[in-house]
Design an enzyme around this catalytic site. Sequence first.
Site, PDB file in Angstrom:
ATOM      1  N   SER A 160      68.860 -18.239 -66.017  1.00  0.00           N
ATOM      2  CA  SER A 160      67.940 -19.176 -65.381  1.00  0.00           C
ATOM      3  C   SER A 160      66.708 -19.321 -66.277  1.00  0.00           C
ATOM      4  O   SER A 160      66.055 -18.322 -66.593  1.00  0.00           O
ATOM      5  CB  SER A 160      67.525 -18.634 -64.004  1.00  0.00           C
ATOM      6  OG  SER A 160      66.642 -19.534 -63.370  1.00  0.00           O
ATOM      7  N   LYS A 194      70.819 -22.684 -66.844  1.00  0.00           N
ATOM      8  CA  LYS A 194      70.257 -23.320 -65.642  1.00  0.00           C
ATOM      9  C   LYS A 194      68.789 -23.584 -65.916  1.00  0.00           C
ATOM     10  O   LYS A 194      68.059 -22.665 -66.321  1.00  0.00           O
ATOM     11  CB  LYS A 194      70.443 -22.384 -64.455  1.00  0.00           C
ATOM     12  CG  LYS A 194      69.504 -22.590 -63.274  1.00  0.00           C
ATOM     13  CD  LYS A 194      69.961 -21.747 -62.103  1.00  0.00           C
ATOM     14  CE  LYS A 194      68.777 -21.261 -61.276  1.00  0.00           C
ATOM     15  NZ  LYS A 194      69.246 -20.502 -60.088  1.00  0.00           N
ATOM     16  N   LEU A 195      68.380 -24.833 -65.727  1.00  0.00           N
ATOM     17  CA  LEU A 195      66.987 -25.207 -65.960  1.00  0.00           C
ATOM     18  C   LEU A 195      66.283 -25.381 -64.631  1.00  0.00           C
ATOM     19  O   LEU A 195      66.779 -26.118 -63.758  1.00  0.00           O
ATOM     20  CB  LEU A 195      66.896 -26.523 -66.737  1.00  0.00           C
ATOM     21  CG  LEU A 195      67.597 -26.593 -68.095  1.00  0.00           C
ATOM     22  CD1 LEU A 195      67.412 -27.995 -68.687  1.00  0.00           C
ATOM     23  CD2 LEU A 195      67.074 -25.522 -69.042  1.00  0.00           C
ATOM     24  N   LYS A 196      65.145 -24.734 -64.442  1.00  0.00           N
ATOM     25  CA  LYS A 196      64.300 -25.011 -63.295  1.00  0.00           C
ATOM     26  C   LYS A 196      63.723 -26.400 -63.486  1.00  0.00           C
ATOM     27  O   LYS A 196      63.293 -26.748 -64.596  1.00  0.00           O
ATOM     28  CB  LYS A 196      63.171 -23.985 -63.202  1.00  0.00           C
ATOM     29  CG  LYS A 196      63.624 -22.603 -62.832  1.00  0.00           C
ATOM     30  CD  LYS A 196      64.204 -22.559 -61.439  1.00  0.00           C
ATOM     31  CE  LYS A 196      64.570 -21.152 -61.046  1.00  0.00           C
ATOM     32  NZ  LYS A 196      65.143 -21.088 -59.691  1.00  0.00           N
ATOM     33  N   ASP A 215      67.936 -26.367 -61.084  1.00  0.00           N
ATOM     34  CA  ASP A 215      67.547 -25.778 -59.802  1.00  0.00           C
ATOM     35  C   ASP A 215      66.149 -26.265 -59.452  1.00  0.00           C
ATOM     36  O   ASP A 215      65.205 -26.021 -60.205  1.00  0.00           O
ATOM     37  CB  ASP A 215      67.564 -24.240 -59.894  1.00  0.00           C
ATOM     38  CG  ASP A 215      67.282 -23.585 -58.529  1.00  0.00           C
ATOM     39  OD1 ASP A 215      67.337 -22.344 -58.463  1.00  0.00           O
ATOM     40  OD2 ASP A 215      67.044 -24.316 -57.546  1.00  0.00           O
ATOM     41  N   ASN A 224      64.619 -25.717 -56.380  1.00  0.00           N
ATOM     42  CA  ASN A 224      63.951 -24.882 -55.374  1.00  0.00           C
ATOM     43  C   ASN A 224      63.202 -25.739 -54.345  1.00  0.00           C
ATOM     44  O   ASN A 224      61.989 -25.554 -54.135  1.00  0.00           O
ATOM     45  CB  ASN A 224      62.994 -23.884 -56.032  1.00  0.00           C
ATOM     46  CG  ASN A 224      63.714 -22.780 -56.783  1.00  0.00           C
ATOM     47  OD1 ASN A 224      63.747 -22.767 -58.002  1.00  0.00           O
ATOM     48  ND2 ASN A 224      64.332 -21.850 -56.053  1.00  0.00           N
ATOM     49  N   GLU A 260      70.900 -27.652 -57.859  1.00  0.00           N
ATOM     50  CA  GLU A 260      70.712 -26.599 -56.856  1.00  0.00           C
ATOM     51  C   GLU A 260      69.507 -26.923 -55.971  1.00  0.00           C
ATOM     52  O   GLU A 260      68.416 -27.208 -56.494  1.00  0.00           O
ATOM     53  CB  GLU A 260      70.506 -25.265 -57.578  1.00  0.00           C
ATOM     54  CG  GLU A 260      70.531 -24.029 -56.739  1.00  0.00           C
ATOM     55  CD  GLU A 260      70.367 -22.765 -57.577  1.00  0.00           C
ATOM     56  OE1 GLU A 260      70.596 -22.801 -58.811  1.00  0.00           O
ATOM     57  OE2 GLU A 260      69.993 -21.733 -57.013  1.00  0.00           O
ATOM     58  N   ASP A 295      71.212 -23.115 -52.079  1.00  0.00           N
ATOM     59  CA  ASP A 295      70.729 -21.739 -52.273  1.00  0.00           C
ATOM     60  C   ASP A 295      69.933 -21.375 -51.015  1.00  0.00           C
ATOM     61  O   ASP A 295      70.492 -20.812 -50.064  1.00  0.00           O
ATOM     62  CB  ASP A 295      69.863 -21.697 -53.562  1.00  0.00           C
ATOM     63  CG  ASP A 295      69.159 -20.359 -53.805  1.00  0.00           C
ATOM     64  OD1 ASP A 295      68.648 -20.149 -54.916  1.00  0.00           O
ATOM     65  OD2 ASP A 295      69.121 -19.517 -52.894  1.00  0.00           O
ATOM     66  N   LYS A 304      73.527 -15.238 -52.534  1.00  0.00           N
ATOM     67  CA  LYS A 304      72.560 -14.168 -52.787  1.00  0.00           C
ATOM     68  C   LYS A 304      72.636 -13.212 -51.599  1.00  0.00           C
ATOM     69  O   LYS A 304      72.266 -13.580 -50.474  1.00  0.00           O
ATOM     70  CB  LYS A 304      71.143 -14.708 -52.900  1.00  0.00           C
ATOM     71  CG  LYS A 304      70.895 -15.541 -54.141  1.00  0.00           C
ATOM     72  CD  LYS A 304      69.469 -16.076 -54.152  1.00  0.00           C
ATOM     73  CE  LYS A 304      69.201 -16.879 -55.396  1.00  0.00           C
ATOM     74  NZ  LYS A 304      67.831 -17.489 -55.359  1.00  0.00           N
ATOM     75  N   GLY A 344      70.458 -15.006 -58.495  1.00  0.00           N
ATOM     76  CA  GLY A 344      69.647 -13.866 -58.906  1.00  0.00           C
ATOM     77  C   GLY A 344      68.259 -13.912 -58.296  1.00  0.00           C
ATOM     78  O   GLY A 344      67.727 -15.002 -58.045  1.00  0.00           O
TER      79      GLY A 344
HETATM   80  C1  LIG Z   1      66.888 -16.492 -61.191  1.00  0.00           C
HETATM   81  C2  LIG Z   1      66.397 -17.518 -60.247  1.00  0.00           C
HETATM   82  O1  LIG Z   1      66.161 -18.622 -60.586  1.00  0.00           O
HETATM   83  N1  LIG Z   1      66.213 -17.091 -58.973  1.00  0.00           N
HETATM   84  C3  LIG Z   1      65.793 -17.860 -57.829  1.00  0.00           C
HETATM   85  C4  LIG Z   1      64.338 -18.235 -57.928  1.00  0.00           C
HETATM   86  C5  LIG Z   1      63.406 -17.076 -58.104  1.00  0.00           C
HETATM   87  C6  LIG Z   1      62.364 -17.240 -58.979  1.00  0.00           C
HETATM   88  C7  LIG Z   1      61.429 -16.271 -59.167  1.00  0.00           C
HETATM   89  C8  LIG Z   1      61.500 -15.073 -58.477  1.00  0.00           C
HETATM   90  C9  LIG Z   1      60.540 -14.061 -58.649  1.00  0.00           C
HETATM   91  C10 LIG Z   1      60.638 -12.876 -57.948  1.00  0.00           C
HETATM   92  C11 LIG Z   1      61.690 -12.691 -57.074  1.00  0.00           C
HETATM   93  C12 LIG Z   1      62.638 -13.682 -56.884  1.00  0.00           C
HETATM   94  C13 LIG Z   1      62.562 -14.895 -57.585  1.00  0.00           C
HETATM   95  C14 LIG Z   1      63.504 -15.898 -57.400  1.00  0.00           C
HETATM   96  C15 LIG Z   1      66.666 -19.093 -57.596  1.00  0.00           C
HETATM   97  O2  LIG Z   1      67.832 -19.136 -57.980  1.00  0.00           O
HETATM   98  O3  LIG Z   1      66.191 -20.013 -56.905  1.00  0.00           O
HETATM   99 MG   LIG Z   2      67.984 -21.261 -56.627  1.00  0.00          MG
END
Ligand SMILES: CC(=O)N[C@@H](Cc1ccc2ccccc2c1)C(=O)O
Ligand SMILES: [Mg+2]
Length: 356
Positions: free
Chosen positions: A123, A149-151, A177, A179, A202, A227, A251, A279
């Site tokens: 990520s 995977k790009l935020k 992703d 979010n 995502e 997610d 998750k 993750g």
């Molecule tokens: C790897 C990835 O992108 N994880 C989350 C977002 C995320 C981002 C930052 C975090 C900081 C601390 C704890 C959990 C976190 C989860 C997701 O998939 O949406």
């Molecule tokens: Mg996510």
Amino acid sequence: MPLVAPFRTSFGTQTVREVLLIRVVTPGAEGWGECVAMQDPLYSSEYVDAAEHVLRRFLVPALLHVGEVTASSVAVHLAKYKGHRMAKAALEMAVLDAELRTHGQSFGAALGSTRDRVPCGVSVGIMDSIPQLLDVVGGYLDAGYVRIKLKIEPGWDVAPVRAVRERFGDDLLLQVDANTAYTLSDVPQLARLDPFELLLIEQPLDEEDVLGHAELARHIRTPICLDESIVSARSAADAITLGACRIVNIKPGRVGGYLEARRVHDVCAAHGVPVWCGGMLETGLGRAANVALASLPGFTLPGDTSASDRFYRTDITEPFVLESGHLPVPTGPGLGVTPIPELLDEVSTAQEWIGS
Ligand SMILES: CC(=O)N[C@@H](Cc1ccc2ccccc2c1)C(=O)O
Ligand SMILES: [Mg+2]
């Protein structure tokens, strides 16, 4: 635990990971659980201090009153308390670890693992510039990651995706992703991602907007993966039936535990919906359990099961090191890893014994 680099998403930038661990002591063995809640309620409503409080005040006492506890009965004993899935998941994980260590069975064997290693994606956060992004992505590809995977967020979406596609080619497994950063008014912008043949987008919309995702799916070609919306096997079945997603990010902490995560996997498999393991910047403890889960048959897409050094210079367990783009599924009893005492002590800020 300090992060090796700031990690920026649509909901904020992280530079440090505050993590709540649970150690369960039983006559047979000790077990470890990791709560994936963040320090602040930015990803979901849970956060470290709240998880600590609900565990101390309600969840741990509930189990202490039961006496004989098995991992498969933890959720039943905790069901009367609403929500707090990440806190419950951490407690169940610790009990499951202790139980499996007592019987000499690995997490993978207990969950139904069918592989001895899993392909790993990574990520990538929102960056200050496109050149910086391309350097970071190049570094991860050199490290062997099989999927990028790009935020994304409004203002950082089409341009970074186009740049990565143009630099690294059409064969790169690429996904994004958001979010929950978009709304249905962003449909035209999200449709501009279609030409880049992404594996998935995502959680583009709010976690409670299941019907909004179903509507969005009628206007974009990129498959929608959920997610934050998927909090249980039931919610996975509902989202799939309503046409809100064609792929699910699993998750364990978000759905209430590894046993519920397996039920999400089973429900998705029944609907022909591929899943992958998300993750939450876990330490080697949660990472070990996630890699075991990711080795179940329905996990057909690379997950965010990255190596320990993706986020941490020093993990609290033996580090997970990428080998040809894969991580090995631990084979030891329980998690197969334990915290290294001196490394755990270095990052520990507080601890509390809750006993019967
Ligand atoms: C790897 C990835 O992108 N994880 C989350 C977002 C995320 C981002 C930052 C975090 C900081 C601390 C704890 C959990 C976190 C989860 C997701 O998939 O949406
Ligand atoms: Mg996510």
